[in-house]
Design an enzyme around this catalytic site. Sequence first.
Site, PDB file in Angstrom:
ATOM      1  N   LYS A 267      96.967  21.624  49.996  1.00  0.00           N
ATOM      2  CA  LYS A 267      98.286  21.328  50.570  1.00  0.00           C
ATOM      3  C   LYS A 267      98.128  20.768  51.979  1.00  0.00           C
ATOM      4  O   LYS A 267      97.127  21.052  52.644  1.00  0.00           O
ATOM      5  CB  LYS A 267      99.091  22.637  50.669  1.00  0.00           C
ATOM      6  CG  LYS A 267      99.581  23.176  49.349  1.00  0.00           C
ATOM      7  CD  LYS A 267     100.375  24.460  49.560  1.00  0.00           C
ATOM      8  CE  LYS A 267     100.869  25.021  48.229  1.00  0.00           C
ATOM      9  NZ  LYS A 267     101.883  24.176  47.576  1.00  0.00           N
ATOM     10  N   ARG A 341     101.831  28.783  37.291  1.00  0.00           N
ATOM     11  CA  ARG A 341     102.012  28.777  35.837  1.00  0.00           C
ATOM     12  C   ARG A 341     100.732  29.200  35.120  1.00  0.00           C
ATOM     13  O   ARG A 341     100.771  29.712  34.011  1.00  0.00           O
ATOM     14  CB  ARG A 341     102.505  27.398  35.389  1.00  0.00           C
ATOM     15  CG  ARG A 341     101.567  26.273  35.715  1.00  0.00           C
ATOM     16  CD  ARG A 341     102.246  24.910  35.676  1.00  0.00           C
ATOM     17  NE  ARG A 341     103.015  24.628  36.888  1.00  0.00           N
ATOM     18  CZ  ARG A 341     103.703  23.513  37.088  1.00  0.00           C
ATOM     19  NH1 ARG A 341     103.718  22.569  36.171  1.00  0.00           N
ATOM     20  NH2 ARG A 341     104.374  23.335  38.206  1.00  0.00           N
TER      21      ARG A 341
HETATM   22  N1  BES Z   1     103.769  28.025  45.466  1.00  0.00           N
HETATM   23  C1  BES Z   1     104.015  26.662  45.219  1.00  0.00           C
HETATM   24  C2  BES Z   1     105.492  26.331  45.118  1.00  0.00           C
HETATM   25  C3  BES Z   1     106.236  26.273  46.424  1.00  0.00           C
HETATM   26  C4  BES Z   1     106.068  25.232  47.299  1.00  0.00           C
HETATM   27  C5  BES Z   1     107.160  27.238  46.710  1.00  0.00           C
HETATM   28  C6  BES Z   1     106.796  25.168  48.464  1.00  0.00           C
HETATM   29  C7  BES Z   1     107.915  27.173  47.871  1.00  0.00           C
HETATM   30  C8  BES Z   1     107.720  26.139  48.752  1.00  0.00           C
HETATM   31  C9  BES Z   1     103.371  26.252  43.879  1.00  0.00           C
HETATM   32  O1  BES Z   1     102.194  26.894  43.575  1.00  0.00           O
HETATM   33  C10 BES Z   1     103.075  24.792  43.993  1.00  0.00           C
HETATM   34  O2  BES Z   1     102.268  24.447  44.791  1.00  0.00           O
HETATM   35  N2  BES Z   1     103.741  24.003  43.166  1.00  0.00           N
HETATM   36  C11 BES Z   1     103.579  22.601  43.199  1.00  0.00           C
HETATM   37  C12 BES Z   1     103.546  22.101  41.776  1.00  0.00           C
HETATM   38  C13 BES Z   1     103.140  20.669  41.648  1.00  0.00           C
HETATM   39  C14 BES Z   1     101.677  20.505  42.002  1.00  0.00           C
HETATM   40  C15 BES Z   1     103.407  20.219  40.239  1.00  0.00           C
HETATM   41  C16 BES Z   1     104.745  21.995  43.959  1.00  0.00           C
HETATM   42  O3  BES Z   1     105.860  22.488  43.823  1.00  0.00           O
HETATM   43  O4  BES Z   1     104.529  21.069  44.732  1.00  0.00           O
HETATM   44 MN    MN Z   2     100.498  25.908  44.386  1.00  0.00          MN
END
Ligand code: BES
Ligand code: MN
Length: 510
Positions: A267, A341
Amino acid sequence: MNFEFQKLSLSHAMTATVDALVVLWPSQVQPDSKAVEPVTRLVAQAIAHGDFDLKAGAVLSLYSQPGIATRHVVVVCSADNLPGQIRSAMQAAWGALKASKIKRLGVHVVGETSAQALQMALSSLADASYSYTTTLSKPKARSLKQVLVSSTHDSVELRQSVIHAQALVAGVELAKEWANRPANHATPTLLAETAKSIASGRAFKCEVLGPKEVAKLGMGAFMAVAQGSAEPLRFIVMRYNGASSSQAPVVLVGKGITFDTGGISIKPAAEMDEMKYDMGGAASVLGVFKALGELKPAINVIGLIPATENMPDGLAVKPGDVVTSMSGQTIEILNTDAEGRLVLCDALTYAERFKPKAVIDIATLTGACVIALGAVRTGLFSSDDTLAIQLQQAGETSGDTCWRMPLDDDYAEGLKSRFADVANVAGRAAGSVTAAKFLQRFTKSFTWAHLDIAGTAWRGGAAKGATGRPVGLLLQYLMSTAQAPAASKPDTQPQAADKTKPKARAASKD
Ligand code: BES
Ligand code: MN
Ligand code: ZN
């Protein structure tokens, strides 16, 4: 925090031994300017002079007034006593009081009140007066310990709502505590220890599995996420048995990513600290179990928490790797940041063994859900209309609201893979729905709902902090199943706000 209920008139509430008194005044009650009771008279005077009006959130502070025994009385308008209005009224009231050191606070509700309103007033007060302290070297301890709630009305429902509110607050504050803790103070191992400490007592059991046991179960998706981390994974199994073992349990599955760097699909740095909240689902399951221990309802509940960090490392799973989940389905991990997931799918497969009445997973799953619904409503996904309506209704009643999202099979198109049974990501469009479609593949043998709490589990910015959601929604749902043991028919359910929901399909699963 300790809550106590007494049937009292406003003038008697004034003489109770409290450090300060909040008077919740709904709009439809007009104060009598000739009243003997001084607060009512002062409210009438303030309205007459235009200094106070009976509009949501309006505050009148009365300090050291003749004839009023309590030094500080804060009158606040609760408008029509709707959950959101009571919440902002209590926030405003606490804003007027928080500078003083209050140990015991009185809350008097003027006029007719409902169990729901009382519960909302108490949980909002707890929320407003909460502050995180654990990792501060000189924390300011919270002085507020006791709340005396009073009303001129009395009923079993009102008294029960105060008991319910006390358990709810204990659960919410436990969830906030663990979600707020930085990741080095909330490792998978520490979460497991917390689960064990909550699950003490006759009705509880708690079992914690480590890497070896999880490998033996074949949880290849969960293990893939954990393989880049130096912290060992934990799979937490909590059982609350308040009813006979013949009664099918509700299973709650909480996403327990104690820190989500994204893994190799790392990230960006900005606000990455907030990914300590990626175990908000797990925290809410712990919070619900804490509350169950206090309320002891006649139901059976299982809590499952797959807990691990998601880290980049020489051993970390790589984009394109294919792993085999516990269900036997192979998964192409195209993006290691879609890890929630992966840990959830194996926990969902594990849930099958309990022959559950319903399985509800709770997860800070997608940034896309934040875009769709913001910080107001949790995303609700379910192919079972009865369960969806029950959860929506529990949200409205508790003020911890959700909104139903679609699960059409067409949304699953993008999850197709040439190298595995399924890919863990689809395109950018409808990201919260495609995540839910991925999970749905692992829920074929039971009634299932998914709550995406990415937008609601914590607040960012200056007031950064966990909200304790959706403990309120879940507890409300579970307690309603305890009160209505016979399966409720969809057509007798109170209608929730969502008028777009599809027609009831009997026992249909996509
Ligand atoms: N934990 C995150 C989701 C998240 C992001 C929650 C920002 C709250 C604020 C999750 O694990 C994630 O990174 N999801 C990705 C999925 C994507 C790679 C398909 C996302 O939401 O960007
Ligand atoms: Mn994630
Ligand atoms: Zn995550």
